[in-house]
Structure formats: structure tokens, C-alpha cells
Design an enzyme around this catalytic site. Structure first.
Site, PDB file in Angstrom:
ATOM      1  N   HIS A 100      78.328  74.569  22.729  1.00  0.00           N
ATOM      2  CA  HIS A 100      77.788  75.650  22.319  1.00  0.00           C
ATOM      3  C   HIS A 100      78.558  76.944  22.649  1.00  0.00           C
ATOM      4  O   HIS A 100      79.655  76.782  23.176  1.00  0.00           O
ATOM      5  CB  HIS A 100      76.521  75.859  23.282  1.00  0.00           C
ATOM      6  CG  HIS A 100      76.854  75.890  24.602  1.00  0.00           C
ATOM      7  ND1 HIS A 100      77.377  76.921  25.241  1.00  0.00           N
ATOM      8  CD2 HIS A 100      76.522  74.972  25.616  1.00  0.00           C
ATOM      9  CE1 HIS A 100      77.287  76.645  26.559  1.00  0.00           C
ATOM     10  NE2 HIS A 100      76.776  75.243  26.751  1.00  0.00           N
TER      11      HIS A 100
ATOM     12  N   CYS B 185      78.793  70.766  29.545  1.00  0.00           N
ATOM     13  CA  CYS B 185      78.777  71.170  28.123  1.00  0.00           C
ATOM     14  C   CYS B 185      80.337  71.351  27.862  1.00  0.00           C
ATOM     15  O   CYS B 185      81.165  71.512  28.398  1.00  0.00           O
ATOM     16  CB  CYS B 185      77.882  72.447  27.785  1.00  0.00           C
ATOM     17  SG  CYS B 185      76.169  72.336  28.172  1.00  0.00           S
TER      18      CYS B 185
END
Length: 368
Positions: free
Chosen positions: A298, A316
Site C-alpha cells: 500500500h 506491510c
């Protein structure tokens, strides 16, 4: 002398009446996939009608000799069916019989849903890493029996095997990623199948997928670079940041299972709530989910300064806004992000999707 003789004509005896039989009638309830068969001996069938309790007719076919009639569609669960049949003998004398057939009533039924939903990927296809999934709505006890009714056909042909992740999810993959352009047809012919513990298959299910181009991104924690390959050729490389030492990213191949332009990421969903060390609640853009453990690729404008040099995320793959937009535009469901040198453990096989963490021999050993 003339001797006269007289003679008479003897008539043939009447033909015996035709017999009509329905082997499954008036017995124990049958499986709804068991056909109702009507047989005639000593004659031919002229009419056969099978109706359910509501009066709806069941389709069937008569053989070329008109001595054997069989239903051509499945019956329903917990049903009562009336069979009316007429046969004639060689003298065309009719015999009409009526029979009753009942079907089993399961304690419960379960559906075999497919993942991903065909509607979601019908226009774009699936990635080369997408495992094929039947997700049952109730636990399956008779796994070996159920597997006999699962089928996958790939064009071009590629090997594959089933793996039971748990009692409700069975996945299918090959020894390698799918070839780009592969056509996949999968079926779960489970209607009438005993899943175990009184549960039967509610209906059959079938779906078709097309595998799109190969998109594989390699995230290397040693270099802090994300390198993208399209159909095996490197097309882009971008700086990134993986999970910090206290929250390292899982290693191994990850498969994208969701994509969303905007997501609110709240650590309280896994127990780290407001006031706790490490709490966060952030609106995040260009989100590609790569595990069910909260790992995404992201946009992370707050960590651009560390991208390419250190790991600072909560697990992430952090990218700049521009790079994350490029990834979001090019990657979709079933595409692959392979993480290495993150310092984390392998992605568990049960974590959507940890399928590729297992060797081919380990995978094949997971069938029933």
C-alpha cells in the site's frame, strides 16, 4: 365310397399380461441422484409419468425397445414421488400400475462456494498464483468421498492436487504457478453426496476462470527493493519498506486476495487498541491484501524517507504514493508478491493464501 372328413380351427391362447416394475419403489428412501427406473417385461411401455407431491412432472427417457424408462433429472431431498406406468402385451392388452418412491431427508445441507467469486474476476481474469478454492458452508467429514466429486480441467493441461486447509476449505494448485492464458474449469458435483455427520451437498457448482498475464513482484528485505516481473521480464524496481523487527513481514510467496482504493487500518482489530503501545488507526490508499494477517502492499507517504533503506512498517510492504498507484493499477487477484529476507516466519498455509509455502510433495500429501 366317398368318405368325408371334417376339421376345426383352434384359437391361440391369450398372451400373458405385461408386467411393470419399479425396483426402488416401496422401499427405503433413495438418494435424490438415484434414477427412478421403470421396467416392462412381456410387453412394451406406452406411458410413464413421475410426479412429485406438488404435481410437477419429472423428465425421463424411454429406450429404443420401449421396455426401459429412466428419469433424466435429479430428484429433490425429502420428496415423495408417484409413478404411473402402462405397458401393453403382444395382444395390446394394457397393464397399468402405480408406485411410490421416497427420497432421503438430510439433517442439513451445505454449499460448495468458489473463491474468488467469478463475478469479481470475469472481466480481468485471475493471476498465476491464484489457488482454486471450494469453500463449504458446513464442515466436511467425508473428505475422501467428496474429493471424488471435485474436478479441475486446465487448458493447456497442467498437473494439480487438492489440499484440505481445514474442514471447510479445500484448495487446488499445481507444482508451479499457472501458465498465463490458461483456461480453468472446476466442478463440485456434490449434490446428493454425504459430507458426513448428517450433512449432504445442497447443489452442484461449476465455474470457469481465465489466467491473465503473469505479474510477480519480489520484495527483498536485504536490498529494500521491490522488483516487478511481467511474464518473466523485469519491468520495474522501486524502493520499499517491510515490517519492522518487532513486526516482521512473513516470508514466502503471498497471493493478492483483495484490492481496495481506500482502507481504514485499525490495530485494534487485532487487539492493539487506543492507549496501547503501537496503536494506529490510519486511512491508507492503494491497498493490495497479501495475507489475512493484515499484510498489504500500500501507499505509505509517512515512510518514504525509510523506503529503500530500513524496515519500519507493521508487516506491510510500504511504497511511495506514486509507486503504490502503479502497483494498484497493474496487480490484481491471484497475482504474486514474494517476500524474502524480512526476518519473519513463513506465511502459514492457512493464511489466505499460504498455499505456495509448501513444497509440491507436502502439498500432495494434504489431500484426503
Amino acid at each position: 365310397m366317398v368318405i368325408a372328413a371334417c376339421s376345426g380351427t383352434e384359437s391361440a391362447p391369450p398372451a400373458p399380461p405385461a408386467a411393470v416394475a419399479v425396483p426402488v419403489a416401496n422401499g427405503k428412501p433413495i438418494n435424490p441422484t438415484t434414477p427412478i427406473v421403470v421396467d416392462a417385461t412381456g410387453g412394451t411401455l406406452t406411458t410413464v409419468t413421475v410426479t412429485n407431491a406438488g404435481g410437477k412432472k419429472v423428465d425421463g427417457k424411454l429406450d429404443a425397445n420401449a421396455t426401459h424408462w429412466t428419469t433424466s433429472e435429479d430428484l429433490g431431498y425429502g420428496g415423495t414421488y408417484t409413478v404411473a406406468a402402462t405397458a401393453v402385451n403382444s395382444d395390446k392388452k394394457p397393464t397399468t400400475k402405480s408406485f411410490t418412491v421416497t427420497t432421503i431427508s438430510p439433517d442439513d445441507t451445505a454449499y460448495a462456494n468458489v473463491v474468488p467469486s467469478p463475478d469479481v474476476v470475469s472481466d480481468v481474469g485471475i493471476g498465476v498464483g491464484q489457488p482454486l478454492v471450494f469453500q463449504f458452508t458446513k464442515p466436511v467429514q467425508n473428505k475422501a468421498e467428496v474429493e471424488k466429486h471435485l474436478k479441475v480441467t486446465t487448458t493447456p493441461a497442467q498437473p494439480g492436487a487438492w489440499y484440505w486447509v481445514d474442514d471447510q476449505n479445500v484448495h487446488y494448485r499445481g507444482p508451479e504457478y499457472w501458465k498465463p492464458g490458461t483456461k480453468i474449469h472446476m466442478e463440485a458435483d456434490v449434490y446428493g453426496v454425504d459430507l458426513g455427520d448428517g450433512v449432504y451437498g445442497a447443489e452442484d457448482n461449476a465455474v470457469d476462470y481465465t489466467v491473465h498475464d503473469s505479474w510477480v513482484a519480489k520484495a527483498d528485505g536485504a536490498t529494500e527493493l521491490l522488483t516487478v516481473f511481467h511474464n518473466g521480464e523485469q519491468v520495474k524496481q522501486m524502493p520499499m519498506s517491510l515490517g519492522e523487527p518487532n513486526n516482521p513481514s512473513h516470508t514466502g510467496p503471498h497471493v493478492i486476495s483483495e484490492k481496495a482504493a481506500v482502507t481504514v487500518m485499525d490495530s485494534c482489530t487485532f487487539g492493539v487498541c487506543q492507549g496501547d503501545p503501537g496503536y494506529y488507526k490510519e486511512t491508507v490508499y492503494n491497498d493490495l491484501r497479501i495475507s489475512n494477517d493484515g499484510e498489504f502492499v500500500h501507499s505509505a507517504p509517512w515512510s518514504v524517507g525509510q523506503q529503500g533503506s530500513s524496515n519500519v512498517s507493521h508487516g506491510c510492504v510500504n511504497l511511495s504514493p506514486a509507486d503504490s498507484q502503479w502497483m494498484f493499477d497493474h496487480f490484481g487477484l491471484g497475482d504474486v508478491v514474494e517476500i524474502t529476507n524480512s526476518g519473519g516466519p513463513p506465511l502459514p498455509v492457512w493464511d489466505t493464501y499460504g498455499d505456495w509455502e509448501l513444497t509440491w510433495d507436502q502439498w500432495k500429501a494434504g489431500n484426503a
